[in-house]
Design a protein around this motif. Structure first.
Motif, PDB file in Angstrom:
ATOM      1  N   LEU A   1       0.843  -1.196   0.000  1.00  0.00           N
ATOM      2  CA  LEU A   1       0.000   0.000   0.000  1.00  0.00           C
ATOM      3  C   LEU A   1       0.881   1.251   0.000  1.00  0.00           C
ATOM      4  O   LEU A   1       0.618   2.205  -0.744  1.00  0.00           O
ATOM      5  N   ASN A   2       1.932   1.258   0.801  1.00  0.00           N
ATOM      6  CA  ASN A   2       2.843   2.401   0.838  1.00  0.00           C
ATOM      7  C   ASN A   2       3.518   2.607  -0.514  1.00  0.00           C
ATOM      8  O   ASN A   2       3.730   3.747  -0.947  1.00  0.00           O
ATOM      9  N   PHE A   3       3.843   1.516  -1.199  1.00  0.00           N
ATOM     10  CA  PHE A   3       4.431   1.589  -2.536  1.00  0.00           C
ATOM     11  C   PHE A   3       3.441   2.235  -3.511  1.00  0.00           C
ATOM     12  O   PHE A   3       3.795   3.152  -4.265  1.00  0.00           O
ATOM     13  N   ILE A   4       2.200   1.778  -3.483  1.00  0.00           N
ATOM     14  CA  ILE A   4       1.173   2.359  -4.362  1.00  0.00           C
ATOM     15  C   ILE A   4       1.047   3.859  -4.111  1.00  0.00           C
ATOM     16  O   ILE A   4       1.032   4.668  -5.048  1.00  0.00           O
ATOM     17  N   LYS A   5       0.960   4.240  -2.842  1.00  0.00           N
ATOM     18  CA  LYS A   5       0.808   5.654  -2.514  1.00  0.00           C
ATOM     19  C   LYS A   5       2.026   6.480  -2.919  1.00  0.00           C
ATOM     20  O   LYS A   5       1.901   7.648  -3.269  1.00  0.00           O
ATOM     21  N   ALA A   6       3.220   5.864  -2.888  1.00  0.00           N
ATOM     22  CA  ALA A   6       4.447   6.587  -3.234  1.00  0.00           C
ATOM     23  C   ALA A   6       4.576   6.843  -4.731  1.00  0.00           C
ATOM     24  O   ALA A   6       5.061   7.900  -5.136  1.00  0.00           O
ATOM     25  N   VAL A   7       4.169   5.891  -5.566  1.00  0.00           N
ATOM     26  CA  VAL A   7       4.377   6.051  -7.015  1.00  0.00           C
ATOM     27  C   VAL A   7       3.083   6.216  -7.802  1.00  0.00           C
ATOM     28  O   VAL A   7       3.125   6.587  -8.975  1.00  0.00           O
ATOM     29  N   GLY A   8       1.948   5.946  -7.172  1.00  0.00           N
ATOM     30  CA  GLY A   8       0.678   6.053  -7.873  1.00  0.00           C
ATOM     31  C   GLY A   8       0.309   7.494  -8.188  1.00  0.00           C
ATOM     32  O   GLY A   8       0.718   8.428  -7.495  1.00  0.00           O
ATOM     33  N   ILE A   9      -0.474   7.647  -9.233  1.00  0.00           N
ATOM     34  CA  ILE A   9      -1.000   8.948  -9.640  1.00  0.00           C
ATOM     35  C   ILE A   9      -2.481   8.934  -9.300  1.00  0.00           C
ATOM     36  O   ILE A   9      -3.196   7.999  -9.696  1.00  0.00           O
TER      37      ILE A   9
END
Length: 182
Positions: free
Chosen positions: A126-134
């Motif tokens: 989830l942290n990965f998604i929030k870090a690179v997601g648009i």
């Protein structure tokens, strides 16, 4: 206690929690590696549930999760999966669990999108998604504009290092052919 509207519990983090739900179409949404992901679990809820839409031919790079089993219910579509030396063909309605620490990749097989309901015990992905997601309030990004090297670097920093390329279309078709019952 009879009033369920006011029932609370204390989360292991010490924070008080109330019952919560998200309806279809609700939850923060992001473009993630060009896919649409919707965070279905409310903040603080366990496990973390991520609705992940992967388009036809979409594939994940070969990667490892250092602190979670990558588990999902396949709500729609068909996926060829390689986890370590095992191959699987997942169909809508299947539940798949890929163990922590084992390199895995997958690819959508067929003409439809795959919809995964990912279930994770920790917040690293989830942290990965929030870090690179648009944020999905923006238009879907053009895949040619995405900086995959930078996203892959963040993957490693957040506990899911990329260790190889995505599964090829040829490998996915070979898995599907080998595991399809006539």
């Amino acid at each position: 206690m009879t009033n369920l509207e006011t029932a609370t519990t204390t989360h292991p983090t010490g924070a008080a929690r109330r019952a919560a739900k998200t309806a279809l179409g609700e939850g923060p949404a992001y473009w993630f590696y060009g896919d649409l992901v919707v965070i279905r679990s409310p903040d603080g809820a366990d496990p973390i549930i991520i609705e992940h839409h992967v388009g036809p031919g979409g594939a994940a790079p070969l990667h490892i999760h250092v602190d979670l089993d990558d588990s999902f219910f396949l709500a729609a579509g068909e996926l060829a999966v390689r986890c370590g030396d095992q191959t699987l063909l997942a169909h809508a309605g299947d539940y798949v669990s890929l163990p922590e620490g084992i390199p895995h990749t997958l690819r959508v097989v067929g003409d439809g999108e795959a919809v995964l309901l990912q279930t994770h015990a920790t917040a690293s992905f989830l942290n990965f998604i929030k870090a690179v997601g648009i944020p999905a309030s923006a238009p879907r990004p053009d895949m040619a504009t995405l900086d995959f090297a930078a996203m892959n670097a963040v993957a490693g920093e957040t506990g899911q290092p990329v260790v190889g390329p995505p599964m090829s279309a040829d490998e996915a078709l070979a898995i599907a052919a080998a595991l399809t019952t006539p």
